[in-house]
Design a protein around this motif. Structure first.
Motif, mmCIF file in Angstrom:
data_model
loop_
_atom_site.group_PDB
_atom_site.id
_atom_site.type_symbol
_atom_site.label_atom_id
_atom_site.label_comp_id
_atom_site.label_asym_id
_atom_site.label_seq_id
_atom_site.Cartn_x
_atom_site.Cartn_y
_atom_site.Cartn_z
ATOM 1 N N GLY A 1 0.912 -1.172 0.070
ATOM 2 C CA GLY A 1 -0.138 0.138 -0.055
ATOM 3 C C GLY A 1 0.783 1.246 -0.001
ATOM 4 N N SER A 2 1.970 1.072 0.538
ATOM 5 C CA SER A 2 2.833 2.303 0.527
ATOM 6 C C SER A 2 3.783 2.064 -0.377
ATOM 7 C CB SER A 2 3.699 2.351 1.841
ATOM 8 O OG SER A 2 2.767 2.273 2.914
ATOM 9 N N PRO A 3 4.020 3.051 -1.433
ATOM 10 C CA PRO A 3 4.737 3.045 -2.495
ATOM 11 C C PRO A 3 6.141 3.605 -2.188
ATOM 12 C CG PRO A 3 3.553 5.088 -2.644
ATOM 13 C CD PRO A 3 2.892 4.263 -1.492
ATOM 14 N N PHE A 4 7.039 2.771 -2.886
ATOM 15 C CA PHE A 4 8.486 3.170 -2.911
ATOM 16 C C PHE A 4 8.947 4.373 -3.827
ATOM 17 C CE2 PHE A 4 13.021 2.109 -3.090
ATOM 18 C CZ PHE A 4 13.436 2.211 -2.111
ATOM 19 N N PHE A 5 9.604 5.331 -3.542
ATOM 20 C CA PHE A 5 9.703 6.154 -4.716
ATOM 21 C C PHE A 5 11.137 6.137 -4.965
ATOM 22 C CE2 PHE A 5 6.347 8.023 -1.954
ATOM 23 C CZ PHE A 5 5.541 8.570 -2.987
ATOM 24 N N CYS A 6 11.353 6.638 -6.236
ATOM 25 C CA CYS A 6 12.551 6.633 -7.191
ATOM 26 C C CYS A 6 13.501 7.733 -6.574
ATOM 27 C CB CYS A 6 12.260 6.765 -8.378
ATOM 28 S SG CYS A 6 13.748 6.920 -9.494
ATOM 29 N N HIS A 7 14.629 7.687 -6.131
ATOM 30 C CA HIS A 7 15.477 8.632 -5.783
ATOM 31 C C HIS A 7 16.591 9.055 -6.709
ATOM 32 C CE1 HIS A 7 13.749 7.006 -2.021
ATOM 33 N NE2 HIS A 7 14.245 8.033 -1.548
ATOM 34 N N GLU A 8 16.555 8.382 -7.877
ATOM 35 C CA GLU A 8 17.245 8.905 -8.964
ATOM 36 C C GLU A 8 17.252 10.297 -9.413
ATOM 37 O OE1 GLU A 8 19.958 7.636 -12.356
ATOM 38 O OE2 GLU A 8 19.287 6.744 -10.448
ATOM 39 N N GLY A 9 18.312 11.096 -9.115
ATOM 40 C CA GLY A 9 18.267 12.575 -9.658
ATOM 41 C C GLY A 9 17.516 13.489 -8.795
ATOM 42 N N VAL A 10 16.927 13.119 -7.636
ATOM 43 C CA VAL A 10 16.409 13.763 -6.585
ATOM 44 C C VAL A 10 17.331 14.639 -5.826
ATOM 45 C CG1 VAL A 10 14.825 13.811 -4.619
ATOM 46 C CG2 VAL A 10 14.499 12.305 -6.477
ATOM 47 N N ALA A 11 17.103 15.924 -5.658
ATOM 48 C CA ALA A 11 17.974 16.985 -5.199
ATOM 49 C C ALA A 11 18.110 16.926 -3.584
ATOM 50 C CB ALA A 11 17.624 18.496 -5.606
ATOM 51 N N THR A 12 19.264 16.890 -3.105
ATOM 52 C CA THR A 12 19.053 16.777 -1.848
ATOM 53 C C THR A 12 18.271 17.940 -1.157
ATOM 54 O OG1 THR A 12 21.546 16.457 -1.786
ATOM 55 C CG2 THR A 12 20.900 17.026 0.558
ATOM 56 N N GLY A 13 17.485 17.420 0.214
ATOM 57 C CA GLY A 13 16.854 18.182 0.821
ATOM 58 C C GLY A 13 15.269 18.135 0.255
ATOM 59 N N THR A 14 15.050 17.538 -0.911
ATOM 60 C CA THR A 14 13.644 17.494 -1.534
ATOM 61 C C THR A 14 13.104 16.124 -1.367
ATOM 62 O OG1 THR A 14 14.461 17.122 -3.848
ATOM 63 C CG2 THR A 14 14.139 19.476 -3.152
ATOM 64 N N ASP A 15 11.813 16.099 -1.535
ATOM 65 C CA ASP A 15 11.027 14.502 -1.319
ATOM 66 C C ASP A 15 10.984 14.008 -2.694
ATOM 67 O OD1 ASP A 15 10.908 14.734 1.308
ATOM 68 O OD2 ASP A 15 9.035 15.834 1.197
ATOM 69 N N PRO A 16 11.145 12.796 -3.215
ATOM 70 C CA PRO A 16 11.093 12.145 -4.537
ATOM 71 C C PRO A 16 9.400 12.036 -4.752
ATOM 72 C CG PRO A 16 11.590 10.355 -2.692
ATOM 73 C CD PRO A 16 11.632 11.698 -2.071
ATOM 74 N N LYS A 17 9.160 12.285 -6.151
ATOM 75 C CA LYS A 17 7.989 12.381 -6.491
ATOM 76 C C LYS A 17 7.322 11.257 -7.407
ATOM 77 C CE LYS A 17 7.701 16.966 -5.358
ATOM 78 N NZ LYS A 17 7.820 17.039 -3.855
ATOM 79 N N ARG A 18 8.266 10.550 -8.002
ATOM 80 C CA ARG A 18 7.875 9.391 -8.838
ATOM 81 C C ARG A 18 7.894 8.208 -8.066
ATOM 82 N NH1 ARG A 18 12.455 9.707 -13.316
ATOM 83 N NH2 ARG A 18 13.355 8.913 -11.492
ATOM 84 N N VAL A 19 7.024 7.144 -8.156
ATOM 85 C CA VAL A 19 7.214 5.722 -7.904
ATOM 86 C C VAL A 19 8.429 5.089 -8.551
ATOM 87 C CG1 VAL A 19 6.067 3.567 -7.834
ATOM 88 C CG2 VAL A 19 4.696 5.662 -7.309
ATOM 89 N N CYS A 20 9.178 4.256 -7.680
ATOM 90 C CA CYS A 20 10.172 3.559 -8.162
ATOM 91 C C CYS A 20 9.805 2.604 -9.362
ATOM 92 C CB CYS A 20 10.987 2.959 -7.139
ATOM 93 S SG CYS A 20 12.113 1.765 -7.509
ATOM 94 N N ARG A 21 10.200 2.660 -10.396
ATOM 95 C CA ARG A 21 10.057 1.511 -11.647
ATOM 96 C C ARG A 21 10.440 0.182 -11.080
ATOM 97 N NH1 ARG A 21 11.685 2.451 -17.596
ATOM 98 N NH2 ARG A 21 9.453 2.803 -17.937
ATOM 99 N N GLY A 22 11.388 -0.008 -10.401
ATOM 100 C CA GLY A 22 11.933 -1.293 -9.875
ATOM 101 C C GLY A 22 10.868 -1.845 -8.860
ATOM 102 N N TYR A 23 10.207 -0.920 -8.125
ATOM 103 C CA TYR A 23 9.276 -1.180 -7.046
ATOM 104 C C TYR A 23 8.092 -1.639 -7.933
ATOM 105 C CZ TYR A 23 5.200 -0.385 -3.934
ATOM 106 O OH TYR A 23 4.038 -0.408 -3.298
#
Length: 191
Positions: A160-182
């Motif tokens: 139920g809880s999505p795992f987000f993609c951290h690729e290219g996410v700037a330090t101090g910001t939250d990821p916005k996309r769901v991880c493709r691997g997930y």
């Protein structure tokens, strides 16, 4: 605050005591096998990194059982020592070079042996369809970091809880996309 003590590097040809003990208990054939298994150069391709499975299989397959067990144990011991040393050096680098407080540096989400083993518990995916740094890509840095693997496993188990993609996410910001691997892992589990 912890006082940093620079570790002394042993002079060339002198091994730490634990390594000397390892090398003393192994037969020459096992030492040769370890050297080949640890080799980072394949004949004809200098400087290329990678495992040479044919050489490993030939060497390990020709060893008597006792030597094979000793070799695998020694290889595992070396691997654990290398991973531990890399983690400690990274923490020291974060403190000395980047001014990170020691208590914060120790909390860094770095690869560990336990993280690497836990990463094997994540569902297998087609690595070609995931980011290079994906936690679901076997062998990636994120796939060997205990906190990341724990989060990924928790998301998979809860479904139920999505795992987000951290690729290219700037330090101090939250990821916005769901991880493709997930997404691929969930799809594989539900197939």
């Amino acid at each position: 605050m912890k006082k940093l003590v620079k570790q002394k590097t042993p002079p060339a040809g002198v091994l730490p005591e634990s390594l000397e003990k390892t090398e003393r208990r192994l037969p020459a054939a096992a030492l040769k096998a370890l050297a080949v298994l640890a080799s980072h150069t394949e004949a004809g391709k200098p400087g290329e990194y990678g495992w040479i499975p044919e050489k490993a299989a030939a060497l390990l397959g020709s060893m008597p059982k006792g030597e094979l067990v000793d070799t695998v144990l020694a290889l595992t011991e070396r691997f654990v020592m290398a991973v531990t040393a890399m983690r400690e050096e990274t923490i020291t680098l974060a403190i000395c070079e980047f001014g990170m407080h020691p208590h914060e540096a120790e909390k860094l989400n770095l690869p560990t042996m336990l993280g690497s083993l836990a990463g094997l518990g994540l569902p297998a995916i087609d690595a070609a369809n995931a980011c290079a740094t994906c936690a679901f890509r076997q062998g990636s840095c994120a796939n060997q970091c205990p906190a990341t693997v724990s989060d990924a496993l928790g998301c998979i188990e809860s479904k139920g809880s999505p795992f987000f993609c951290h690729e290219g996410v700037a330090t101090g910001t939250d990821p916005k996309r769901v991880c493709r691997g997930y997404a691929l892992a969930l799809k594989a589990l539900n197939a």
